[in-house]
Design a protein around this motif. Structure first.
Motif, PDB file in Angstrom:
ATOM      1  N   ALA A   1       0.844  -1.210   0.000  1.00 13.77           N
ATOM      2  CA  ALA A   1       0.000   0.000   0.000  1.00 13.77           C
ATOM      3  C   ALA A   1       0.874   1.254   0.000  1.00 13.77           C
ATOM      4  O   ALA A   1       0.613   2.214  -0.753  1.00 13.77           O
ATOM      5  N   ALA A   2       1.933   1.266   0.823  1.00 16.04           N
ATOM      6  CA  ALA A   2       2.813   2.449   0.890  1.00 16.04           C
ATOM      7  C   ALA A   2       3.544   2.636  -0.441  1.00 16.04           C
ATOM      8  O   ALA A   2       3.726   3.767  -0.912  1.00 16.04           O
ATOM      9  N   THR A   3       3.944   1.542  -1.043  1.00 17.52           N
ATOM     10  CA  THR A   3       4.647   1.627  -2.333  1.00 17.52           C
ATOM     11  C   THR A   3       3.709   2.195  -3.406  1.00 17.52           C
ATOM     12  O   THR A   3       4.120   3.027  -4.226  1.00 17.52           O
ATOM     13  N   LYS A   4       2.453   1.771  -3.361  1.00 19.73           N
ATOM     14  CA  LYS A   4       1.492   2.298  -4.343  1.00 19.73           C
ATOM     15  C   LYS A   4       1.307   3.803  -4.136  1.00 19.73           C
ATOM     16  O   LYS A   4       1.173   4.559  -5.094  1.00 19.73           O
ATOM     17  N   SER A   5       1.329   4.243  -2.861  1.00 16.40           N
ATOM     18  CA  SER A   5       1.137   5.691  -2.663  1.00 16.40           C
ATOM     19  C   SER A   5       2.393   6.452  -3.094  1.00 16.40           C
ATOM     20  O   SER A   5       2.298   7.566  -3.618  1.00 16.40           O
ATOM     21  N   PHE A   6       3.568   5.853  -2.910  1.00 14.10           N
ATOM     22  CA  PHE A   6       4.793   6.465  -3.447  1.00 14.10           C
ATOM     23  C   PHE A   6       4.678   6.592  -4.976  1.00 14.10           C
ATOM     24  O   PHE A   6       4.954   7.649  -5.559  1.00 14.10           O
ATOM     25  N   LEU A   7       4.246   5.518  -5.609  1.00 19.93           N
ATOM     26  CA  LEU A   7       4.147   5.528  -7.076  1.00 19.93           C
ATOM     27  C   LEU A   7       3.109   6.553  -7.557  1.00 19.93           C
ATOM     28  O   LEU A   7       3.321   7.220  -8.571  1.00 19.93           O
ATOM     29  N   LYS A   8       2.043   6.701  -6.783  1.00 15.48           N
ATOM     30  CA  LYS A   8       1.015   7.670  -7.150  1.00 15.48           C
ATOM     31  C   LYS A   8       1.590   9.086  -7.150  1.00 15.48           C
ATOM     32  O   LYS A   8       1.244   9.913  -8.005  1.00 15.48           O
ATOM     33  N   GLN A   9       2.493   9.350  -6.198  1.00 16.45           N
ATOM     34  CA  GLN A   9       3.115  10.676  -6.140  1.00 16.45           C
ATOM     35  C   GLN A   9       3.879  11.000  -7.424  1.00 16.45           C
ATOM     36  O   GLN A   9       4.045  12.154  -7.774  1.00 16.45           O
ATOM     37  N   ILE A  10       4.384   9.961  -8.084  1.00 18.24           N
ATOM     38  CA  ILE A  10       5.101  10.210  -9.340  1.00 18.24           C
ATOM     39  C   ILE A  10       4.253   9.769 -10.553  1.00 18.24           C
ATOM     40  O   ILE A  10       4.786   9.465 -11.623  1.00 18.24           O
ATOM     41  N   GLU A  11       2.930   9.740 -10.306  1.00 21.66           N
ATOM     42  CA  GLU A  11       1.953   9.475 -11.367  1.00 21.66           C
ATOM     43  C   GLU A  11       2.167   8.149 -12.080  1.00 21.66           C
ATOM     44  O   GLU A  11       2.081   8.064 -13.308  1.00 21.66           O
TER      45      GLU A  11
END
Ligand code: NAD
Length: 283
Positions: free
Chosen positions: A166-176
């Motif tokens: 989940a945290a990795t997905k939110s990191f990835l979301k930050q970089i679209e």
């Protein structure tokens, strides 16, 4: 969860791109490599890419070169990632090198920090075995060039936790970026398949069946691929392709992954593809 300062370990083809992409999304990074000379080259490459990138994709966030460089701390001291809240490891595709880096990161990084391994083929479960937080180790196989590719292959190791995903997905979301999440075995999906293409394409050239341009033309014009396998190999770096084939061969003990002698010969001759200016093509 918002990540503010990312440790990017390894300032080669991938580390450079990742630091650029982070800066374009207003995220700071600490970019680590083993010599000042490599970091100077990385800086020059970042300048070149940032000037060129908007021409490749008009939708990319606009930022001038100095603003990008201000967001990146260049260092040869791995300890400088000690305050980072997420690590992306991109060192050479060699188990001995990666293992040592993780042993050092274990000591340097806070225990809650996620280690994302950007590896082509090495098992995430194996990497997690070298880390003191296996549940917080995940694979993020970024695509090259990172700032143009919106999807990554994410890999769940044996112990990777749901919180880590989940945290990795939110990191990835930050970089679209979005992820296709897969399970772990060497090469995952992308490289287990694509390295067979690239290796066999090299055999075809070695056997005199076709030129590199002809091989790639068949993939592009007949199959509709954006790039042919030999252009892709040049873009990745032929040394990295050879290292990855070695990992696949050792991991599966299957002769289908034996490296084409022509690829090895080119690497021995210093023809590494785009990064050295000469591979199957000239740059
Ligand atoms: P590269 O050879 O261009 O760069 C690797 C960098 O790691 C080098 O600059 C090297 O000096 C540095 N390094 C080695 N030991 C180090 C250490 N102890 N500390 C810090 N830096 C160290 O390789 P790359 O193409 O950037 O690939 C890096 C990783 O990403 C590999 O595992 C590769 O398989 C993976 N990968 C590559 C691609 C690609 O297209 N090239 C795509 C996805 C993933």
């Amino acid at each position: 969860m918002e990540f503010k300062n990312i440790g990017v370990v390894g300032a080669g083809t991938m580390g450079i791109d990742i630091s650029i992409d982070l800066a374009l999304h207003n995220i700071n990074s600490v970019l680590v490599d083993i010599s000042e000379e490599i970091l100077e080259n990385a800086k020059a490459e970042i300048r070149r890419i940032v000037r060129l990138a908007p021409l490749l994709d008009a939708k990319l966030p606009r930022m001038d070169v100095d603003a990008v460089l201000e967001r990146i701390k260049f260092t040869t001291a791995l300890e400088d990632v000690g305050n980072c809240d997420f690590i992306v490891e991109n060192v050479t595709e060699d188990w001995k090198i990666k293992e040592k880096v993780y042993q050092q990161l274990n000591i340097i990084c806070n225990p809650e920090v996620i280690f994302a391994a950007n590896t082509s083929c090495i098992s995430i479960t194996k990497i997690a075995g070298a880390a003191n937080r296996p549940e917080l180790v995940i694979g993020i196989h970024f695509m090259n060039p990172v700032y143009l590719k919106k999807t990554v292959e994410a890999i769940k190791g044996y112990h990777t936790s749901e919180d880590c995903i989940a945290a990795t997905k939110s990191f990835l979301k930050q970089i679209e970026k979005t992820a296709v999440l897969v399970n772990d075995l060497p090469g995952f999906v992308s490289n287990r398949i694509s390295h067979l293409f690239m290796n066999e394409a090299a055999f075809v050239v070695q056997d005199g069946v076709a030129t590199p341009a002809q091989v790639d033309a068949i993939f592009k014009k007949c199959f509709g691929h954006k790039m042919g396998p030999l252009e892709t190999a040049d873009l990745i770096g032929l040394d990295t392709v050879v290292d990855s084939l070695e990992v696949l061969y050792q991991s599966y003990q299957d002769s289908k992954f034996r490296c084409c002698p022509l690829l090895r010969k080119m690497v021995d001759a210093g023809l590494l593809g785009k990064k050295s200016g000469q591979g199957f093509y000239s740059y």
